[in-house]
Write an enzyme that holds these catalytic residues in place. Structure first.
Site, PDB file in Angstrom:
ATOM      1  N   GLY A   1       0.755  -1.244   0.000  1.00  0.00           N
ATOM      2  CA  GLY A   1       0.000   0.000   0.000  1.00  0.00           C
ATOM      3  C   GLY A   1       0.787   1.295   0.000  1.00  0.00           C
ATOM      4  O   GLY A   1       0.204   2.367  -0.193  1.00  0.00           O
TER       5      GLY A   1
ATOM      6  N   GLY B   1       3.806  -3.588  -3.743  1.00  0.00           N
ATOM      7  CA  GLY B   1       3.773  -3.769  -5.196  1.00  0.00           C
ATOM      8  C   GLY B   1       4.182  -2.479  -5.880  1.00  0.00           C
ATOM      9  O   GLY B   1       5.276  -2.341  -6.431  1.00  0.00           O
ATOM     10  N   ARG B   2       3.300  -1.491  -5.776  1.00  0.00           N
ATOM     11  CA  ARG B   2       3.511  -0.209  -6.453  1.00  0.00           C
ATOM     12  C   ARG B   2       4.842   0.437  -6.073  1.00  0.00           C
ATOM     13  O   ARG B   2       5.554   0.963  -6.927  1.00  0.00           O
ATOM     14  CB  ARG B   2       2.366   0.733  -6.088  1.00  0.00           C
ATOM     15  CG  ARG B   2       2.330   2.015  -6.898  1.00  0.00           C
ATOM     16  CD  ARG B   2       1.347   3.023  -6.296  1.00  0.00           C
ATOM     17  NE  ARG B   2       0.068   2.467  -5.959  1.00  0.00           N
ATOM     18  CZ  ARG B   2      -1.024   2.512  -6.745  1.00  0.00           C
ATOM     19  NH1 ARG B   2      -0.966   3.104  -7.914  1.00  0.00           N
ATOM     20  NH2 ARG B   2      -2.167   1.976  -6.345  1.00  0.00           N
TER      21      ARG B   2
ATOM     22  N   CYS C   1     -11.536   4.777 -29.273  1.00  0.00           N
ATOM     23  CA  CYS C   1     -12.727   5.499 -29.705  1.00  0.00           C
ATOM     24  C   CYS C   1     -13.590   5.934 -28.524  1.00  0.00           C
ATOM     25  O   CYS C   1     -14.786   5.649 -28.489  1.00  0.00           O
ATOM     26  CB  CYS C   1     -13.538   4.614 -30.636  1.00  0.00           C
ATOM     27  SG  CYS C   1     -14.054   3.109 -29.796  1.00  0.00           S
TER      28      CYS C   1
ATOM     29  N   ARG D   1      -5.001   3.598 -15.953  1.00  0.00           N
ATOM     30  CA  ARG D   1      -5.132   4.362 -14.696  1.00  0.00           C
ATOM     31  C   ARG D   1      -5.740   5.760 -14.877  1.00  0.00           C
ATOM     32  O   ARG D   1      -6.613   6.130 -14.105  1.00  0.00           O
ATOM     33  CB  ARG D   1      -3.786   4.447 -13.957  1.00  0.00           C
ATOM     34  CG  ARG D   1      -3.189   3.071 -13.617  1.00  0.00           C
ATOM     35  CD  ARG D   1      -2.067   3.144 -12.611  1.00  0.00           C
ATOM     36  NE  ARG D   1      -2.578   3.448 -11.292  1.00  0.00           N
ATOM     37  CZ  ARG D   1      -2.561   4.627 -10.740  1.00  0.00           C
ATOM     38  NH1 ARG D   1      -2.017   5.649 -11.372  1.00  0.00           N
ATOM     39  NH2 ARG D   1      -3.076   4.804  -9.559  1.00  0.00           N
TER      40      ARG D   1
END
Ligand code: LLP
Length: 421
Positions: free
Chosen positions: A247, A284-285, A350, A321
């Site tokens: 986190g 992770g991030r 599109c 994102r």
């Protein structure tokens, strides 16, 4: 601020050299020309440094890299080489983690909707721990493990009802979310689980949300988990692992200031004094996010209603994102130019929502120039789709001036694989 100083705050390996953007020593203009675009580029040194920062800050913990952030085999392999485990959320992620060299006894497995096949696959491979998200899951695990002559090591994922102060779509530790078991009901669940013959209760798991830039929610969640640990201990239920999830946030906007793993440790570790269980973290991030950039090429430019549109070959099929969370990703030109423009950088999809960046100040770019979208190493490629029949981008690792493609660019036939009329 000089532009190279700003870039260093994203990654120490990102800089302009003679006016051309380089990443981990590799010239990104030449790389894009060689491999084509859109192209995901990951810095090996950045990933290693982030993992090492965690290991230094938490010397006794198991760092279980959350492979959902970036599951490229080459990226997971770096984590394996650095002695990490893996946090996984599907059978496929376990499969990938094992392929990349993460030992099974360092793999933890969360997720609210695990299928029997996935549970069996994880049991066959003797993973370290199932982070169970419901009582029914624990009962099913008990049954499946019994049939296989195994014992399932479990942690209960508790939901501590902590406000992580992040985007609502990535907050997971609130009472109303689908994740985990209410921490106030967990004690009874543990007591019942401890009586099951094919389940071994070994841990407590919690993960409160992602992209947290304020450390106080971590402190609050840790306290609640430690309280539960003490209650369980008093009851004779020995907990070997406290898994506090991932986190920690990263820098997306130029003005963002984000805490380091060391600062996270200063908040968490004092609360674990007297706790006789191994800490597990699932970042992770903060490992992969700023280790990656997405390179894209300008196809056309147009002015409409006084606004400049820069149309590039990467869309929300490549990087979801901005469209999904309204996330900001900083965008810079691969070649520095003195003249600046303000433009909307838009993709080829599109849909009106296919905007990578709005009202961005950029070096003046022309047709065929390249742009780099920063902070794209986490939740980038892994969330890509084939929408509009667009093959997914290639992924390449860069390291000390060299590169290796770890996933080639897809083509139309790849997307059509086994499809019939
Ligand atoms: N552990 C569990 C149980 C998780 O659910 C997650 C992320 C992590 C660890 C890793 O969290 P991190 O250190 O990366 O924050 N797609 C969204 C993020 C979703 C996060 C889901 N769970 C985004 O692009 O922002």
């Amino acid at each position: 601020m000089a532009v190279n100083e700003l870039l260093k705050e994203y990654s120490p390996y990102l800089e302009y050299r003679n006016g051309v953007l380089h990443f981990d020593g590799v010239n990104l203009k030449e790389l894009a020309a060689e491999l084509g675009t859109p192209l995901y580029v990951y810095s090996v040194n950045h990933i290693r440094d982030q993992i090492r920062a965690y290991k230094e800050a938490f010397p006794d913990a198991l760092i279980a890299y959350a492979v959902k952030a970036n599951f490229n085999l080459g990226v997971i392999k770096i984590a394996a080489e650095e002695g990490c485990g893996a946090d996984t959320v599907s059978g496929g992620e376990i499969y990938r983690a094992l392929k990349a060299g993460i030992p099974a006894d360092r793999i933890v497995y969360a997720g609210v909707g695990k299928t029997d096949d996935e549970l069996k696959f994880a049991l066959e491979n003797d993973i370290l721990m199932f982070n169970a998200e419901s009582e029914m899951e624990i009962e099913v695990l008990n049954e499946l493990a019994g049939k296989m002559g195994k014992k399932a090591r479990i942690a209960v994922r508790v939901n501590p009802d902590v406000d992580p102060k992040t985007h609502p779509k990535i907050a997971t530790g609130l009472k109303k979310s689908k994740f985990g078991i209410d921490i106030n009901e967990a004690f009874d669940v543990y007591r019942r689980a401890a009586d099951l013959p094919n389940v071994e209760v070994v841990g407590i798991h919690c993960h409160i949300g992602s992209q947290l830039t304020d450390l106080s929610p971590f402190a609050e969640a840790t306290e609640k988990v430690v309280n539960l640990y003490r209650r369980l201990k008093a009851e004779g239920i020995e907990i070997k692992y406290l898994d506090l999830g991932g986190g920690l946030g990263i820098k997306y906007r130029p003005e963002d200031r984000v805490p380091t793993p060391k600062e996270l440790a200063e908040v968490i570790l004092p609360k674990l004094e007297g706790v006789d269980a191994r800490l597990i973290l699932e970042p992770g991030r903060s490992i992969a996010g700023n280790a990656g950039v997405l390179l894209t090429q300008v196809q056309f430019l147009k002015k409409k209603d006084g606004k400049l549109f820069v149309m590039v070959d990467a869309g929300f099929n490549d990087l979801l994102r901005p469209a999904m969370y309204g996330a900001y990703h900083h965008i810079v030109a691969v070649e520095e130019r003195p003249e600046k423009v303000v433009a909307d950088v838009v993709g080829p999809i599109c849909e009106t929502g296919d905007v990578l960046g709005e009202n961005r100040e950029l070096c003046a770019v022309g047709r065929k120039d390249y742009l780099a979208v920063l902070s794209a190493g986490a939740y980038g490629f892994v969330m890509a789709s084939h929408y509009n029949m667009r093959p997914r981008a290639a992924e390449v690792l860069v390291e000390n001036g060299t590169y290796r493609v770890t996933r080639p660019r897809e083509d139309w036939d790849y997307v059509l694989w086994r499809e019939t009329t």
